[in-house]
Design an enzyme around this catalytic site. Structure first.
Site: not given
Length: 266
Positions: A120, A140
């Site tokens: 990210e 995730e």
């Protein structure tokens, strides 16, 4: 220069090198690391002598994502930074380049793990170099979590949507070769040389007119979601003033005189 126990800062000429420095945890994000990152971005923005930034990790890893316990400031290593987070509850998002974009180009030098929060942060950088055995991915969903660092918005704008959705929905790891193939990174180099390559790219940037570099970067991001007509108009607003700078005149003179230019941000 600033820095914390989990984020080291050093100068390499006109390049500011920020190193995620928690190798025992594969540089998982901690509160001291996030505070150091944020302060590093601000230092680069405010110091005109800095023309580029390189972000890398210590100990053969880039970043293995968020350490929620460390972020909460539990334990002595994060205690002294709690006030910073209370004073600016958005600090961690700015540190991760979700809510802040540095004026100067940011080059990622990746070795080893660059997963979850690491991937990210990567999406907030401008140019990306990786060692051949680096690993990327957004894990995730495998843990029942959401990649809230910006990936559901940014990734589809940076790589083809089919690849973005596969990465987001499968949570599987990607090799450096795969990451380059889908356009997530730009260079794959031998292991252990990502930082050298990133610094070499930074030197090329540093040799260019700093006002022009910053204006070009700003224009690329400003126009990314505009129509072509609106984008071209915005480009003119950004670009024309650069031609009136002393740096632009110096660049032309230096080219005519066949010498390296000396830029003064004027």
């Amino acid at each position: 220069m600033g820095g914390t126990e989990h984020l080291t800062v050093q100068r390499e000429g006109a390049t500011l090198v920020l190193t995620l420095n928690r190798p025992e945890a594969k540089n998982a994000l901690s509160l001291p690391m996030l505070v150091g990152l944020y302060d590093g971005w601000i230092e680069a923005d405010e110091d005109d002598a800095i023309r580029s930034i390189v972000l890398t990790g210590a100990g053969g890893a880039f970043c293995a994502g968020m350490d929620l316990k460390a972020l909460a400031g539990k334990g002595m290593e994060g205690e002294q930074y709690r006030d910073r987070l209370k004073a600016d509850p958005d600090l961690h998002w700015k540190a991760m380049l979700r809510h802040h974009r540095p004026r100067k180009p940011v080059i990622a030098a990746v070795e080893g793990y660059c997963v979850a929060g690491g991937t990210e942060i990567l999406q907030g950088t401008d140019i990306r170099v990786a060692g051949a055995s680096a690993t990327f991915g957004l894990f995730e969903v495998r843990r029942g979590l959401f990649p809230i660092g910006g990936s559901t918005v940014r990734l589809q704008r940076q790589i083809p949507r089919t690849h973005a959705l596969e990465m987001l929905l499968t949570g599987r790891p990607y090799t450096a070769e795969e990451a380059a193939g889908i356009g997530l990174i730009g260079h794959v180099v031998p292991d252990g040389t990502a930082l050298d390559k990133a610094l070499a790219v930074a030197e090329q940037i540093n040799a260019c007119g700093p006002l022009a570099v910053e204006a070009v970067k700003a224009s690329v991001y400003e126009t990314a979601e505009l129509t072509e007509t609106d984008g071209l108009a915005a480009e003119l607003r950004r670009g024309w003033p650069v031609f009136d700078t002393a740096d632009a005149k110096e660049g032309s003179r230096a080219f005519a005189e066949k010498r390296p230019p000396v830029y003064r941000r004027a």
